[in-house]
Design a protein around this motif. Structure first.
Motif: not given
Length: 188
Positions: A168-188
């Motif tokens: 989740a630290v990698a996820l947080a860094c990705a969010g800072l770099a290019h997180g989307l404000s308009d997102w949708q959930l994806q399911y398996l």
């Protein structure tokens, strides 16, 4: 040149059997990861309280939230997204989305990396990324559902992280770099 201060950023990843929380603060990074099976909803509040206490923060100090948008289990993905949206509203903080697949990268290794999650029936959700500075900087094969054999043939000899625990630290860094404000959930 002075560095831009890091906003206090919380990332929540609950799409896999793991609950992962990451916290970026001006004082440093904090992370927590537990294998919880299907008990994300029961474990998330206590885990977040423990992580914030470790960092010496209160929930109302959060300035930005990042949520893993899947692919993942229907319930797990929705638990993380619902919690992030509720907490974001309470804190007045924006909630940005990032693909769960980006939380599977090896942040210590720059270059081409493949990541995937098992989607059953000889299928997987995968992507091939270019990683630089610990975050995804480009996508060579877009995040999508693929037959396992087809994806394996495309990966070739590159690093391939299959069903790796999320970071989740990698996820947080990705969010800072290019997180989307308009997102949708994806399911398996």
């Amino acid at each position: 040149m002075p560095r831009t201060p890091v906003p206090i950023t919380l990332a929540i990843e609950s799409a896999t059997p793991y609950l992962a929380l990451g916290l970026l603060t001006p004082q440093g990074e904090f992370g927590l990861r537990r294998e919880v099976g299907r008990t994300h909803a029961e474990q998330l509040p206590g885990a977040l309280e423990a992580l914030l206490a470790e960092a010496g923060l209160k929930p109302n100090q959060l300035e930005q939230l990042i949520v893993g948008t899947g692919p993942g289990s229907y319930t797990g993905v929705r638990v993380g997204a619902s919690y992030a949206l509720g907490l974001g509203r309470a804190c007045g903080a924006p909630v940005l989305g990032v693909s769960t697949l980006e939380s599977l990268i090896d942040t210590q290794q720059d270059g081409i990396q493949a990541v995937s999650l098992d989607a059953r029936k000889e299928q997987l959700y995968g992507a091939v990324y270019v990683v630089g500075g610990g975050v995804v900087v480009d996508s060579l094969i877009p995040a999508a559902k693929y037959p396992h054999a087809e994806f394996a043939a495309q990966v070739g000899g590159h690093l391939w992280r299959q069903d790796a625990p999320p970071d989740a630290v990698a996820l947080a860094c990705a969010g800072l770099a290019h997180g989307l404000s308009d997102w949708q959930l994806q399911y398996l």
